[in-house]
Design an enzyme around this catalytic site. Structure first.
Site, PDB file in Angstrom:
ATOM      1  N   GLY A 147       0.649  -1.168  -0.009  1.00 40.56           N
ATOM      2  CA  GLY A 147       0.079  -0.083  -0.016  1.00 40.56           C
ATOM      3  C   GLY A 147       0.872   1.224   0.034  1.00 40.56           C
ATOM      4  O   GLY A 147       2.021   1.199   0.490  1.00 40.56           O
ATOM      5  N   LYS A 148       0.198   2.288  -0.575  1.00 37.66           N
ATOM      6  CA  LYS A 148       1.191   3.413  -0.707  1.00 37.66           C
ATOM      7  C   LYS A 148      -0.043   4.569  -0.783  1.00 37.66           C
ATOM      8  O   LYS A 148      -0.812   4.536  -1.448  1.00 37.66           O
ATOM      9  CB  LYS A 148       1.822   3.747  -1.872  1.00 37.66           C
ATOM     10  CG  LYS A 148       2.930   4.809  -2.319  1.00 37.66           C
ATOM     11  CD  LYS A 148       3.691   4.611  -3.303  1.00 37.66           C
ATOM     12  CE  LYS A 148       4.723   5.498  -3.508  1.00 37.66           C
ATOM     13  NZ  LYS A 148       4.351   7.228  -3.492  1.00 37.66           N
ATOM     14  N   GLY A 158       1.827   7.479   4.091  1.00 37.93           N
ATOM     15  CA  GLY A 158       3.122   6.635   4.035  1.00 37.93           C
ATOM     16  C   GLY A 158       2.997   5.111   3.325  1.00 37.93           C
ATOM     17  O   GLY A 158       1.864   5.201   2.443  1.00 37.93           O
ATOM     18  N   GLU A 159       3.579   4.433   3.783  1.00 32.93           N
ATOM     19  CA  GLU A 159       3.607   3.302   2.908  1.00 32.93           C
ATOM     20  C   GLU A 159       3.526   1.908   3.702  1.00 32.93           C
ATOM     21  O   GLU A 159       3.987   1.974   5.043  1.00 32.93           O
ATOM     22  CB  GLU A 159       4.991   2.869   1.934  1.00 32.93           C
ATOM     23  CG  GLU A 159       5.057   4.031   0.895  1.00 32.93           C
ATOM     24  CD  GLU A 159       6.545   4.098   0.289  1.00 32.93           C
ATOM     25  OE1 GLU A 159       7.412   3.803   0.834  1.00 32.93           O
ATOM     26  OE2 GLU A 159       6.508   4.555  -0.952  1.00 32.93           O
ATOM     27  N   VAL A 160       2.789   1.012   2.993  1.00 32.18           N
ATOM     28  CA  VAL A 160       2.443  -0.182   3.906  1.00 32.18           C
ATOM     29  C   VAL A 160       3.420  -1.286   3.319  1.00 32.18           C
ATOM     30  O   VAL A 160       3.382  -1.451   2.167  1.00 32.18           O
ATOM     31  CB  VAL A 160       1.230  -0.643   4.324  1.00 32.18           C
ATOM     32  CG1 VAL A 160       0.915  -1.773   5.050  1.00 32.18           C
ATOM     33  CG2 VAL A 160       0.107   0.529   4.693  1.00 32.18           C
ATOM     34  N   ASP A 177     -12.197   6.211  13.290  1.00 35.96           N
ATOM     35  CA  ASP A 177     -12.230   6.125  11.970  1.00 35.96           C
ATOM     36  C   ASP A 177     -12.585   4.833  11.363  1.00 35.96           C
ATOM     37  O   ASP A 177     -11.695   4.180  10.454  1.00 35.96           O
ATOM     38  CB  ASP A 177     -10.565   6.411  11.397  1.00 35.96           C
ATOM     39  CG  ASP A 177     -10.673   7.008   9.873  1.00 35.96           C
ATOM     40  OD1 ASP A 177     -11.688   7.302   9.429  1.00 35.96           O
ATOM     41  OD2 ASP A 177      -9.323   7.172   9.503  1.00 35.96           O
TER      42      ASP A 177
END
Ligand code: NAG
Ligand code: NAG
Ligand code: NAG
Ligand code: NAG
Ligand code: NAG
Ligand code: NAG
Length: 665
Positions: free
Chosen positions: A350-351, A355-357, A467
């Site tokens: 993910g991006k 940030g990025e995962v 959330d």
């Protein structure tokens, strides 16, 4: 008679005295020059140790040292003389060239100020060359070849008469009495060299030898010379030396002189002063080796240092004392780096703006998801990390386990368990994935409701999620719904406002009172209601592209209900069998939870009961106050307080929680 006898004794005594004194005058010996009364000029000087330094290494200089009394070479005297001296000629560095040399001089004057340095050795000048009027004899130890003077091409020894061009010259060597052979000598080693100059009136012998060697039986040079025309009645004896472009430290260590062979006193070599030797080759070699080694080792060290420094920086972390108690939750950056294949692209799942995962595998075989987020401020970090750790301690089968964290400069990494099936929204909104069946959806509702209920009432502290949305609902390997952990919405409000009242969330899921009253369990319930509608209707709560009447999901579902077409709002992609009754119940529950008035919303415990059909939904009509009153939190208002705008939800692996200290319950 007695008077005559007395007179005779007196005359005899006088004659004896004169004889003795004249004998004393025709010889001298200096084992070092400490007490010597010499005429010295130029750069020559007697050094404290008794060493007579003719020149040092200053360029284009000369110097002289003369015995102050002249010797009588008049017609009544013999022309013979004998001398033995020890000299040393050392270039600044051994192996380097040195210059220009020294000369033993017999001169009519001690004043050789007219003479030139360099190849003239401080004895001659360009006009006196060859002039018989100069009355000069020089025995030169010349260390510089001079083509102009027809010199030998190496350091050499020569006899000069009125002229720097030698009448006779030779390369330096000595005859070894023991070995009966000629052994060459290095004039520029700086080691002391013995020189003998013997002249018996017809033959001039020059002999050289190292200090420890007895006088060789054979001279280096033996030359028949008639010096009667060269020598004047009174002649001075001494030394001259010069430097030019080449320089040497040139010394005389000891000197013995006599007019006759028999009266020449021996030098006591043990009393000679020590000569500072030029830096030895032995020392130079290790220096060279050291230099080589250093020049090899330094680049290696630099490379190693660079690698070390690179690794240090690469895996550098921020650790503060207060984190000690969180030790078990703290991951080293290196371990995460290794687990994610160096945060390689192939591990990225993910991006987004947050940030990025990355997914990774820990050495123990555990699959993890690592979310890397940059941050600018350390403020609030302590509280945030405390919350992260609290989250990590939460145990519920419908929460994504948060395993820990890692901090680096300007960066935070959160580690959670890897959910192989990704997030729910990918199945709802992406055609390439199969649309979930009603059975799957209702069980996910139950899972998430159960997790939220646990957060609100089951844990030690009240935890707000803040959330809830389809993109924060993760699916494990059995397709169970799991509420993802930390969304960094709160964190990305620069960590400054971590209070429970901070307004965060996603547009469409945010309760209207959120701006004014802040988050509470009821704002979570609102978001859950929006989530129920989202998943049931298969569309996002706010879709600006749709016609005005359909833009806001809550409002549209409400309108449809009023018009009796509630079930028409269900997801057209819904596969398989479903119960109209259940869909209706969930849609109504969604409307109930999204009631504009927080106090009219059910608690999560109740919601769980409704979903499990343990409790029937309360009877309410579309006219009930607050129902379907969608008041979208405006983008302007939300961005003004740092609410993240609508974002590609698939990147949010984690969901924000807030811990309320009691009062939110
Ligand atoms: C050589 O000796 C002269 C006179 O004493 C002095 O001025 C000069 O500095 C010395 N040079 C060196 C290199 O020692
Ligand atoms: C040496 O001779 C020069 C002239 O050639 C003279 O100027 C100088 O004073 C003399 N030096 C000494 C020490 O007598
Ligand atoms: C060389 O020395 C003599 C004295 O012996 C002097 O008269 C003459 O001027 C000198 N020549 C030069 C070039 O200095
Ligand atoms: C040594 O040198 C002399 C010249 O000075 C020469 O006559 C003689 O033959 C040499 N002796 C040997 C053994 O080389
Ligand atoms: C010079 O050396 C020769 C041997 O080569 C020797 O016969 C002679 O006596 C020596 N002369 C003097 C003055 O020492
Ligand atoms: C040297 O030369 C002088 C004259 O120039 C002469 O009277 C004398 O005999 C010579 N001496 C020898 C040893 O040849």
């Amino acid at each position: 008679m007695a008077c005559r006898l007395h007179l005779m004794v007196l005359i005899f005594s006088c004659v004896y005295l004169i004889c003795v004194s004249s004998q004393q005058e025709t010889r001298f010996v200096y084992n070092g020059f400490n007490q010597a009364d010499l005429f010295i000029d130029g750069i020559s000087k007697i050094l404290p140790g008794g060493l007579l330094q003719l020149t040092n290494t200053t360029e284009l200089e000369k110097g002289h040292a003369f015995f102050k009394q002249p010797f009588d070479f008049g017609p009544s005297s013999s022309l013979s003389f004998y001398t033995h001296f020890v000299c040393s000629l050392g270039p600044p560095k051994l192996g380097a060239d040195g210059g220009h040399g020294i000369a033993f001089v017999v001169s009519p004057s001690m004043n050789l100020s007219y003479a030139f340095p360099s190849q003239y050795l401080g004895v001659f000048n360009s006009t006196t060359n060859g002039a018989s009027s100069s009355h000069l004899l020089a025995i030169e130890l010349d260390t510089v070849e001079n083509v102009e003077l027809h010199d030998l091409d190496k350091p050499h020894v020569g006899i000069d008469v009125n002229n720097p061009i030698s009448v006779e010259s030779s390369l330096p060597f000595y005859f070894s009495n023991a070995l009966r052979k000629n052994i060459s000598l290095n004039l520029m080693s700086g080691e002391p060299i013995q020189v003998w100059v013997d002249y018996d009136g017809s033959l001039l012998n020059v002999t050289l030898a190292p200090l420890e060697i007895l006088k060789p039986n054979r001279p280096l040079i033996s030359r028949a010379i008639n010096l009667s025309e060269v020598f004047q009645d009174k002649m001075y004896v001494g030394f001259a030396a010069s430097t030019g472009g080449w320089t040497s430290n040139q010394y005389i260590l000891g000197w013995s002189f006599s007019g006759s062979k028999e009266l020449l006193q021996t030098l006591d070599l043990s009393k000679l002063p020590q000569v500072p030797l030029p830096k030895k080759e032995k020392k130079k070699l290790p220096l060279l080796v050291v230099g080589l080694v250093v020049s090899l080792v330094i680049p290696v060290l630099m490379v190693l240092g660079g690698v070390y420094w690179y690794n240090r920086n690469k895996f550098a972390e921020v650790r503060e004392p207060w984190e000690k108690e969180y030790g078990p939750h703290r991951f080293s950056y290196k371990s995460l780096y290794k687990a994610t294949n160096g945060f390689g692209n192939d591990c990225r799942i993910g991006k987004g703006g947050f940030g990025e995962v990355y997914k990774g595998i820990l050495p123990v075989g555990r699959h993890i998801a690592v979310k890397r987020q940059s941050h600018d401020v350390e403020q609030g970090m302590k509280q945030f990390v405390a919350e992260v750790v609290t989250m990590g301690n939460l145990q519920h089968r419908n929460l994504v386990p948060l395993l820990g964290y890692c901090r680096r400069k300007g960066e935070l990494l959160l580690v959670s368990e890897y959910m192989p099936n990704g997030s729910l929204d990918q199945y709802l909104f992406h055609d390439q994935n199969p649309s979930p069946s009603w059975f799957q959806r209702i069980s996910i509702f139950k899972d998430i409701a159960s997790a939220l209920s646990y957060l609100h009432t089951g844990a030690k502290q009240v935890v707000l999620h803040r959330d809830i949305k389809a993109s924060n609902v993760m699916l494990d390997s059995e397709f169970n719904g799991r509420l993802g952990d930390f969304g960094m919405a709160k964190f990305h409000d620069h960590g400054a406002n971590l209070s429970a009242t901070a307004a965060v969330g996603t547009i469409g899921y945010m309760a209207p009172e959120l701006i004014t009253m802040g988050t509470s369990t009821k704002t979570d319930v609102y978001a859950f209601g929006a989530f129920l509608l989202e998943v049931t209707c298969g569309r996002r709560p706010v879709e600006p592209e749709l016609p005005a009447v359909k833009q806001y999901l809550v409002k549209w579902v409400f309108e449809c209900w009023k018009q009796g077409s509630l079930l028409e709002t269900r997801d057209p992609r819904l596969r398989g069998e479903f119960s109209f009754e259940e869909v209706e119940m969930v849609l109504k529950l969604g409307l109930l939870c999204t009631n504009a008035m927080p106090e009219s919303r059910p608690g999560m415990g109740q919601v769980v009961q409704y979903l499990n059909r343990d409790l029937p939904l309360p009877d309410f009509s579309p006219s009930a106050p607050g129902i379907g009153a969608f008041m979208p939190v405006s983008m302007e208002a939300s961005s003004a307080i740092g609410v993240p705008s609508l974002r590609n939800s698939s990147i949010s692996l984690f969901v924000t929680h807030t811990i309320l200290d009691g009062h939110g319950r």
